[in-house]
Each structure stands twice: as C-alpha cells, then as structure tokens.
Design a protein around this motif. Structure first.
Motif: not given
Length: 272
Positions: A145-151
């Motif tokens: 999901v884009e809103g979670f797509n990095s630490p």
C-alpha cells in the motif's frame, strides 16, 4: 524532499514496491527506497496486496513486564510513562519481502519520537533492533500500500496512529488510572474506548506471578485507509510458527483485571 504523510482518514492507494526497468541515479534509488515511489503503474498490483485489515497494537509497560518469564529481561526507560507501540500488523498479508532491509538512516529523523513512543522494553534488544524486526515481519507486508511503502512512511504512520488513539489520555480523563489496589472490568474500559476505537478492538491481559489478570495491550482493527471497524479475520503477517507470538489473551469479561503502575527501578514488581 520528504513528502508529507497522507492524512489518516484518506484512502491510501495500493502500489507494489518494484522499481521500473529504467536507468536511475544512485541518489534517485536511495530516495525511492526511503520515501517510496509514487508513480508505479504495474499490472495486477491489486492481486498482490491481499490484506484488508491491519492491527494497530499498543502495550502498557507495567503489564508487558508481567508477560515475561525471566524477570531480569524487562526494562522500562525513565522517559517512558505512557502506552507504547507494539506494532502495526497486516492480517493475511502475502506481499511480504524479506529482501528489503532497513537501515538506521531510514528512520533517523523519527528516532527521538520512536524512542519515546516505541522503545524496546527488553534488556537484550535495542530499540533499533525492535523496529528492524517489526519492519521485516510486518512493515514489508504492509508496503504494497503506497502510504506504507517505505520504512519512513510506515513508522511515521504508526506514530500518528498512536497520537490519534491516545489511550492514556482517554482513560485518565475517565478516572481509569494505574493502581495496585483498584481493579477494573472490561465493560468499564469499553465504555471509555469504544466511542474512539469502534467495536473491533481487543483488550488483552496476561497473568502475573500472583495469578492475577493484568492489562497488557490493546489491539485495534483498522481498514487499509486507517479507519476503525475492520472485521476481516486472519493471522497477522509474520505470525506463523517461526515468529514470536504474543503472550496476551483477551481479558475475561467476568473477572477483574489490574492496570498496574510503572516501576522503572523494578519493572517486574510494580507494587513492591
């Protein structure tokens, strides 16, 4: 530059974390890795992001220490006097990627907040090790999901969720405070929390060495857009046999439980 985190109540569009086959600079790759790409157009990306609900879990340090068999393991930093984050765990996630490591620099700008609100409560594990494990087991599964797509995005959203669900303040305003003498019942806590957490959350307890029920943590079920009330059931990502399972169980409806105070000097003996 870092893009601002999306508002919590706005639906987050899914995107897989795969880089297109184009020539990019090392700096661009690093920024994509840290902040997440926004321009992905991949076929069938929905089919790879199967989870519907995500569990936001906070723990009470005074109860967490009662969950440990070895009393020498627990520590509560002097700065911690509140509920802390345990994790944000997608349910029935399949798009996990153990190949996506996390580095200290990925969350360095959040480190002060994370140390305050998401510390390790184990002497054997640093806070960064705790965060790194949570990203590996759960964050990478949420990252479709884009809103979670990095630490950085994942941990920033967790911090914002903790701020939104300020359980300590809600309880304190209602007169529910840590105590060695007074016990509480589930219905008392539900009357306070349900208007803010919806009806799809779980109050969890553990038993202490006196065989008393002790409040341990709260698990809140959220939809992908981070609104409350998701009722899709399934195991949390990373909750298989090889992973650490929570010692908590639902607090019994017909028995009182204790909301124990925090004792920084002797965490396992909050009441002396």
């Amino acid at each position: 530059m870092c893009r601002s985190v999306l508002p919590l109540l706005v639906t987050l569009s899914p995107a897989l974390l795969l880089l297109p086959d184009v020539a990019v600079t090392h700096k661009q790759l690093r920024e994509d890795y840290k902040y997440g790409r926004q321009d992905l157009e991949l076929p069938e990306k929905e089919s790879h992001c199967t989870w519907k609900c995500i569990l936001f879990t906070v723990q009470w340090p005074g109860g967490f220490c009662q969950s440990l068999n070895n009393e020498t393991l627990c520590r509560i930093p002097q700065s911690v006097n509140n509920w802390t984050i345990h994790g944000l765990w997608p349910l029935k996630a399949q798009a996990c990627c153990s190949c996506w490591p996390m580095f200290h620099s990925d969350v360095q700008e959040l480190e002060a907040e994370l140390n305050e609100h998401w510390p390790s409560l184990l002497k054997t594990k640093s806070s960064f090790q705790f965060w790194k494990e949570e990203w590996r087991k759960h964050g990478t599964c949420a990252a479709c999901v884009e809103g979670f797509n990095s630490p950085l995005k994942y941990f920033n959203l967790c911090l914002k969720l903790r701020q939104q669900f300020d359980i300590h303040r809600l309880l304190e305003d209602a007169g529910i405070t840590p105590s060695c003498e007074r016990s509480y019942k589930v219905v008392e806590v539900q009357d306070v929390l349900t208007p803010h957490l919806g009806d799809k959350y779980e109050i969890q307890c553990v038993k202490d060495d006196k065989d008393q029920q002790v409040w341990f943590q709260v698990k809140v079920r959220l939809f992908r857009n981070l609104t409350v009330g998701c009722d899709h059931h399934g195991p949390a990502a990373g909750s298989g046999p090889a992973s650490h399972s929570s010692p908590g169980h639902p607090c019994p409806l017909d028995a009182p439980f204790f909301y124990l105070p925090i004792n920084h000097r002797d965490p396992r003996r909050p009441c002396g």
